[in-house]
Design an enzyme around this catalytic site. Sequence first.
Site, mmCIF file in Angstrom:
data_model
loop_
_atom_site.group_PDB
_atom_site.id
_atom_site.type_symbol
_atom_site.label_atom_id
_atom_site.label_comp_id
_atom_site.label_asym_id
_atom_site.label_seq_id
_atom_site.Cartn_x
_atom_site.Cartn_y
_atom_site.Cartn_z
ATOM 1 C CE LYS A 70 -32.969 -8.108 23.532
ATOM 2 N NZ LYS A 70 -31.955 -8.778 24.355
ATOM 3 C CG HIS A 103 -35.808 -5.553 25.043
ATOM 4 N ND1 HIS A 103 -36.724 -6.475 24.606
ATOM 5 C CD2 HIS A 103 -35.308 -6.034 26.203
ATOM 6 C CE1 HIS A 103 -36.771 -7.483 25.459
ATOM 7 N NE2 HIS A 103 -35.927 -7.242 26.444
HETATM 8 P P1 NAP Z 1 -24.646 -3.238 27.625
HETATM 9 O O1 NAP Z 1 -25.038 -2.107 28.509
HETATM 10 O O2 NAP Z 1 -24.317 -3.023 26.193
HETATM 11 O O3 NAP Z 1 -23.380 -3.941 28.337
HETATM 12 C C1 NAP Z 1 -22.583 -4.932 27.767
HETATM 13 C C2 NAP Z 1 -21.178 -4.706 28.304
HETATM 14 O O4 NAP Z 1 -20.357 -5.811 27.918
HETATM 15 C C3 NAP Z 1 -20.529 -3.430 27.729
HETATM 16 O O5 NAP Z 1 -19.894 -2.741 28.772
HETATM 17 C C4 NAP Z 1 -19.528 -3.987 26.727
HETATM 18 O O6 NAP Z 1 -18.407 -3.154 26.591
HETATM 19 C C5 NAP Z 1 -19.156 -5.294 27.411
HETATM 20 N N1 NAP Z 1 -18.572 -6.272 26.508
HETATM 21 C C6 NAP Z 1 -18.905 -6.550 25.216
HETATM 22 N N2 NAP Z 1 -18.137 -7.539 24.750
HETATM 23 C C7 NAP Z 1 -17.294 -7.893 25.751
HETATM 24 C C8 NAP Z 1 -16.239 -8.814 25.878
HETATM 25 N N3 NAP Z 1 -15.880 -9.588 24.850
HETATM 26 N N4 NAP Z 1 -15.589 -8.927 27.070
HETATM 27 C C9 NAP Z 1 -15.928 -8.158 28.104
HETATM 28 N N5 NAP Z 1 -16.915 -7.236 28.047
HETATM 29 C C10 NAP Z 1 -17.574 -7.101 26.885
HETATM 30 O O7 NAP Z 1 -25.746 -4.396 27.670
HETATM 31 P P2 NAP Z 1 -26.688 -4.817 28.887
HETATM 32 O O8 NAP Z 1 -27.998 -4.129 28.761
HETATM 33 O O9 NAP Z 1 -25.934 -4.733 30.172
HETATM 34 O O10 NAP Z 1 -26.914 -6.346 28.511
HETATM 35 C C11 NAP Z 1 -25.847 -7.295 28.508
HETATM 36 C C12 NAP Z 1 -26.369 -8.639 28.013
HETATM 37 O O11 NAP Z 1 -27.363 -9.117 28.937
HETATM 38 C C13 NAP Z 1 -27.103 -8.547 26.642
HETATM 39 O O12 NAP Z 1 -26.872 -9.752 25.924
HETATM 40 C C14 NAP Z 1 -28.566 -8.443 27.029
HETATM 41 O O13 NAP Z 1 -29.432 -8.920 26.030
HETATM 42 C C15 NAP Z 1 -28.582 -9.339 28.245
HETATM 43 N N6 NAP Z 1 -29.678 -9.111 29.201
HETATM 44 C C16 NAP Z 1 -30.106 -10.202 29.857
HETATM 45 C C17 NAP Z 1 -31.057 -10.115 30.822
HETATM 46 C C18 NAP Z 1 -31.459 -11.359 31.547
HETATM 47 O O14 NAP Z 1 -32.292 -11.284 32.448
HETATM 48 N N7 NAP Z 1 -30.926 -12.509 31.183
HETATM 49 C C19 NAP Z 1 -31.616 -8.868 31.122
HETATM 50 C C20 NAP Z 1 -31.159 -7.725 30.451
HETATM 51 C C21 NAP Z 1 -30.153 -7.858 29.498
HETATM 52 P P3 NAP Z 1 -18.515 -1.801 25.641
HETATM 53 O O15 NAP Z 1 -19.468 -0.896 26.360
HETATM 54 O O16 NAP Z 1 -17.124 -1.272 25.606
HETATM 55 O O17 NAP Z 1 -19.031 -2.276 24.321
#
Ligand code: NAP
Length: 266
Positions: free
Chosen positions: A159, A155
Amino acid sequence: MMMIKIVVAGPRGNMGREAVKMVSAADNFELVAVVDIEHEGFKMKDISDMEPLDVPIYVNMDECFQQIECDILIDLTAPKAGKQHMLTAFDYGVRPVVGTTGFSEEDVKELSSIAEEKKVGAIIAPNFAIGAILMMKFSQMAARYMPHVEIIEQHHDRKLDAPSGTAVKTAQMISEVREKVQQGHPDEEETLEGAKGAEFDGLRIHSVRLPGLVAHQEVIFGGEGQTLKIRHDSINRTSFMPGIKLACETVMNLEGLIYGLEHIIE
Ligand code: NAP
């Protein structure tokens, strides 16, 4: 047509951005609010790196659910926040569709019993890419015949959790069917700690984190004189959106929690 009202948490994240686009483009969905950790009181169109939409931003999820009528919360945030967001959604009878990873088995059990008790539909899927579900299903099929197996997941380096939810889910599915075997040499030793990766029920999971990667996994089976590799690559985040859309449509008719997209696709 009945419009399904949706709130997205994590709208500035890699996944959240795509989810905002998917929800606003779908004929049967309406994006009614987003939950962020900043920008309280603003609209999305006021924030330069958000879609120019006339949609309110909330920092406090309770306040959001008190003021905005909605059917579904799509959560794409961070491991600790994801569980709290689900609990808040349950309190308001809002159905969570959660892509956030990092839930423990205990978390899933606890959330499942709350969803059942409150008769609220909920879906958590560690991987919303249809190809990744097929990779897990094919791996489970292969494990019946080739019980020696290791998982390598790769990844991007932003992550937060390791191993990935997909790797753990794959290991669980393999473990349900594979005959218990001693993998590797019984006397093997790690001369560098961690060299053999993490152990899950007798099989090993290795996590690679590098810039440039998105989400990739290879499941390697070894047998007498042969190997089998099953590999899936998400080359960008749009790969997850059809699965999230399907989950939103499905969760409207659920009472209780489903864990894993494989339970809602044939
Ligand atoms: P990312 O780019 O780090 O985005 C996460 C976002 O959530 C950031 O903008 C962060 O804000 C925000 N955030 C963190 N805590 C929060 C809260 N308490 N309230 C509101 N917003 C909050 O991560 P990503 O790649 O999009 O991934 C997000 C999640 O999805 C992760 O857990 C990842 O493992 C998962 N994921 C799942 C799949 C699936 O198919 N299920 C696929 C890919 C990723 P800041 O930027 O200000 O910190």
